[in-house]
Motif scaffolding. Structure first.
Motif, PDB file in Angstrom:
ATOM      1  N   ARG A  92      16.911 -53.185  65.789  1.00 14.77           N
ATOM      2  CA  ARG A  92      15.820 -53.974  66.369  1.00 14.77           C
ATOM      3  C   ARG A  92      16.265 -54.616  67.674  1.00 14.77           C
ATOM      4  N   ILE A  93      17.401 -55.322  67.654  1.00 14.36           N
ATOM      5  CA  ILE A  93      17.811 -56.012  68.878  1.00 14.36           C
ATOM      6  C   ILE A  93      18.262 -55.026  69.961  1.00 14.36           C
ATOM      7  N   LEU A  94      18.777 -53.862  69.563  1.00 12.23           N
ATOM      8  CA  LEU A  94      19.112 -52.835  70.554  1.00 12.23           C
ATOM      9  C   LEU A  94      17.847 -52.370  71.286  1.00 12.23           C
ATOM     10  N   SER A  95      16.757 -52.217  70.550  1.00 15.45           N
ATOM     11  CA  SER A  95      15.493 -51.806  71.161  1.00 15.45           C
ATOM     12  C   SER A  95      14.927 -52.914  72.043  1.00 15.45           C
ATOM     13  N   VAL A  96      15.086 -54.163  71.616  1.00 15.18           N
ATOM     14  CA  VAL A  96      14.629 -55.292  72.422  1.00 15.18           C
ATOM     15  C   VAL A  96      15.427 -55.365  73.724  1.00 15.18           C
ATOM     16  N   ALA A  97      16.730 -55.139  73.647  1.00 14.53           N
ATOM     17  CA  ALA A  97      17.571 -55.161  74.846  1.00 14.53           C
ATOM     18  C   ALA A  97      17.165 -54.060  75.819  1.00 14.53           C
ATOM     19  N   ALA A  98      16.875 -52.867  75.289  1.00 11.03           N
ATOM     20  CA  ALA A  98      16.429 -51.771  76.145  1.00 11.03           C
ATOM     21  C   ALA A  98      15.113 -52.128  76.821  1.00 11.03           C
ATOM     22  N   PHE A  99      14.220 -52.797  76.093  1.00  9.97           N
ATOM     23  CA  PHE A  99      12.953 -53.224  76.684  1.00  9.97           C
ATOM     24  C   PHE A  99      13.188 -54.233  77.801  1.00  9.97           C
ATOM     25  N   ALA A 100      14.086 -55.170  77.603  1.00  9.75           N
ATOM     26  CA  ALA A 100      14.364 -56.194  78.617  1.00  9.75           C
ATOM     27  C   ALA A 100      14.876 -55.567  79.908  1.00  9.75           C
ATOM     28  N   VAL A 101      15.622 -54.477  79.808  1.00  4.43           N
ATOM     29  CA  VAL A 101      16.134 -53.781  80.992  1.00  4.43           C
ATOM     30  C   VAL A 101      15.044 -52.916  81.617  1.00  4.43           C
ATOM     31  N   SER A 102      14.219 -52.295  80.796  1.00  6.90           N
ATOM     32  CA  SER A 102      13.231 -51.322  81.283  1.00  6.90           C
ATOM     33  C   SER A 102      12.231 -51.919  82.265  1.00  6.90           C
ATOM     34  N   GLY A 103      12.002 -53.216  82.192  1.00  6.89           N
ATOM     35  CA  GLY A 103      11.051 -53.856  83.080  1.00  6.89           C
ATOM     36  C   GLY A 103      11.441 -53.799  84.546  1.00  6.89           C
ATOM     37  N   TYR A 104      12.720 -53.507  84.817  1.00  9.98           N
ATOM     38  CA  TYR A 104      13.189 -53.434  86.199  1.00  9.98           C
ATOM     39  C   TYR A 104      13.034 -52.035  86.798  1.00  9.98           C
ATOM     40  N   ALA A 105      12.790 -51.031  85.975  1.00 12.77           N
ATOM     41  CA  ALA A 105      12.770 -49.647  86.458  1.00 12.77           C
ATOM     42  C   ALA A 105      11.718 -49.424  87.536  1.00 12.77           C
ATOM     43  N   SER A 106      10.572 -50.079  87.408  1.00 16.38           N
ATOM     44  CA  SER A 106       9.479 -49.857  88.356  1.00 16.38           C
ATOM     45  C   SER A 106       9.751 -50.461  89.729  1.00 16.38           C
ATOM     46  N   THR A 107      10.788 -51.300  89.858  1.00 16.98           N
ATOM     47  CA  THR A 107      11.073 -51.947  91.148  1.00 16.98           C
ATOM     48  C   THR A 107      11.835 -51.034  92.094  1.00 16.98           C
ATOM     49  N   ASP A 108      12.362 -49.939  91.597  1.00 21.17           N
ATOM     50  CA  ASP A 108      13.133 -49.024  92.436  1.00 21.17           C
ATOM     51  C   ASP A 108      12.226 -48.412  93.510  1.00 21.17           C
ATOM     52  N   ASN A 302       5.220 -46.443  96.262  1.00 24.04           N
ATOM     53  CA  ASN A 302       6.150 -45.990  95.216  1.00 24.04           C
ATOM     54  C   ASN A 302       5.742 -46.509  93.832  1.00 24.04           C
ATOM     55  N   PHE A 303       4.432 -46.508  93.558  1.00 28.59           N
ATOM     56  CA  PHE A 303       3.944 -46.913  92.250  1.00 28.59           C
ATOM     57  C   PHE A 303       4.350 -45.899  91.184  1.00 28.59           C
ATOM     58  N   THR A 304       4.587 -46.394  89.983  1.00 27.02           N
ATOM     59  CA  THR A 304       4.742 -45.520  88.826  1.00 27.02           C
ATOM     60  C   THR A 304       3.347 -45.081  88.370  1.00 27.02           C
ATOM     61  N   SER A 305       3.303 -44.121  87.455  1.00 25.56           N
ATOM     62  CA  SER A 305       2.012 -43.680  86.905  1.00 25.56           C
ATOM     63  C   SER A 305       1.290 -44.842  86.235  1.00 25.56           C
ATOM     64  N   PHE A 306       2.039 -45.720  85.598  1.00 26.47           N
ATOM     65  CA  PHE A 306       1.448 -46.887  84.932  1.00 26.47           C
ATOM     66  C   PHE A 306       0.899 -47.870  85.952  1.00 26.47           C
ATOM     67  N   ALA A 307       1.652 -48.145  87.022  1.00 33.08           N
ATOM     68  CA  ALA A 307       1.213 -49.097  88.042  1.00 33.08           C
ATOM     69  C   ALA A 307      -0.073 -48.635  88.722  1.00 33.08           C
ATOM     70  N   ILE A 308      -0.247 -47.331  88.879  1.00 31.91           N
ATOM     71  CA  ILE A 308      -1.452 -46.792  89.514  1.00 31.91           C
ATOM     72  C   ILE A 308      -2.715 -47.189  88.743  1.00 31.91           C
ATOM     73  N   THR A 309      -2.588 -47.412  87.443  1.00 32.18           N
ATOM     74  CA  THR A 309      -3.759 -47.713  86.614  1.00 32.18           C
ATOM     75  C   THR A 309      -4.118 -49.199  86.578  1.00 32.18           C
ATOM     76  N   LEU A 310      -3.234 -50.078  87.028  1.00 33.50           N
ATOM     77  CA  LEU A 310      -3.397 -51.513  86.770  1.00 33.50           C
ATOM     78  C   LEU A 310      -4.572 -52.144  87.511  1.00 33.50           C
TER      79      LEU A 310
END
Length: 366
Positions: A92-108, A302-310
């Motif tokens: 559970r906490i490993l998945s939470v940690a991965a989520f906390a990092v994943s939020g930065y991916a779209s900033t690239d 440089n939007f992600t596919s998700f950002a394009i929908t927001l």
């Protein structure tokens, strides 16, 4: 995904399909070239949240929508919920940690800034295709504070955020202030704060951002996590690295995480960064998260596919939204449509009105 229980692979994916747009509208006007340096050279050392920049430096999203963008990989929280239901607190906490990092991916590759919301501006997102209901609002003007709340399948997520920004000539430093909280229906809670972000090469060279610092994910039960975002150096050939450990209540390291915030995160059991230990155990690593593929139709932002929908106004949605919703902001909508001159005029008009509201004057009745 390797190393994942086959029954867990579909968690967070088996939601109803919702048809959403794949690209932004074609621009109405030809974009003008504007020098960022000419706009901000007189503001060295100042708080950039108080500096009014032309719309040409914005992307057609508000900070309220950017909060929701952090939940692009919400399936990781769904997976964390299921792991906990099965009694596996470590996964559970490993998945939470991965989520906390994943939020930065779209900033690239994202060099434009989001719109600063007006006081009382809101954003609502109902995404049954991700099992999410989300709401955010600008609740304070000085300092600018944004609050958000999200409900998923078996969990709730909420946060308040404020950025302390400084301009140093060649770079902008953004220090986040605020706490992110994730609570599962079984009572387990995790809290963490974001790391520092800097944007470089404002005068010469290609703009790029970097995230660095230590993120501590504190749990109220058995495990906690510490993640180190490594600061990128000029000669760094392997940037964006993130390394971390999962520790139990006694401080013993039970798992190690490593990866890149713009690419993927892996884990191995045990302490791989301990004294005298090398990276040979990384060959046994299991994948936790991997960044999604880029959109079929790239955008200049440089939007992600998700950002394009927001910022999309799907049929029938406009009539259901309150007038305070970010998708109804005229300057932001004009920018998305490529109506740059009109977008800039609207932005200046709204910012001037915002200043009148924040500093009431009897000669300017509202």
């Amino acid at each position: 995904m390797d190393g994942i229980d086959p029954s867990m692979k579909s968690v967070g994916i088996n939601y109803p399909y919702v048809r959403r747009r794949k690209k932004l509208p074609d621009p109405v006007e030809k974009e003008k070239g504007v020098s960022l340096w000419s706009m901000i050279k007189d503001n060295i050392g100042k708080d950039l949240t108080k500096v009014c920049l032309p719309v040409y430096f914005n992307e057609p999203l508000s900070s309220l929508q950017k909060c929701f963008e952090d939940l692009e990989y919400s399936y990781l929280i769904d997976r964390a919920y299921e792991w906990g239901k099965r009694g596996d607190s470590l996964m559970r906490i490993l998945s939470v940690a991965a989520f906390a990092v994943s939020g930065y991916a779209s900033t690239d590759g994202r060099s434009c800034k989001p719109f600063n919301p007006l006081l009382g501006e809101t954003y609502e997102a109902d995404y049954p295709d991700k099992g999410l209901r989300f709401f955010s609002e600008k609740v304070s003007h000085h300092p600018m504070v944004v609050a958000c709340h999200c409900e998923g399948n078996g969990w709730r997520f909420w946060a308040d955020s404020n950025l302390k920004s400084k301009f140093w000539g060649r770079s902008i430093q953004l220090d986040p202030v605020g706490v992110l909280t994730l609570e599962f229906d079984d009572g387990e809670v995790f809290q963490w704060s974001k790391v520092t972000t800097s944007i470089y090469n404002l005068i010469l060279g290609k703009l790029y951002c970097d995230h660095y610092g230590t993120m501590r994910i504190q749990g109220n039960r058995e495990y906690s996590c510490k993640l180190k975002f490594k600061e990128q150096s000029i000669i760094d050939r392997n940037p964006h690295q993130v390394q971390g450990v999962i520790q139990d209540r006694s401080g013993r390291t039970v798992a190690t995480l490593f990866g890149k915030w713009d690419e993927s995160m892996h884990y191995v059991m045990g302490d791989c960064f301990g004294k005298g230990k090398g990276s040979e155990n990384f060959s046994e690593a299991h994948l936790l998260w991997k960044r999604s593929k880029p959109p079929k139709f790239p955008t200049r932002y440089n939007f992600t596919s998700f950002a394009i929908t927001l910022n999309e106004l799907t049929p029938g949605l406009k009539e259901k939204l309150p007038p305070t919703d970010s998708r109804l902001r005229p300057d932001q909508r004009c920018l998305e449509n490529g109506e740059y001159e009109r977008a800039n005029a609207e932005k200046l008009r709204l910012e001037q009105r915002q200043r009148q509201v924040s500093q009431p004057n009897p000669s300017h009745p509202l």
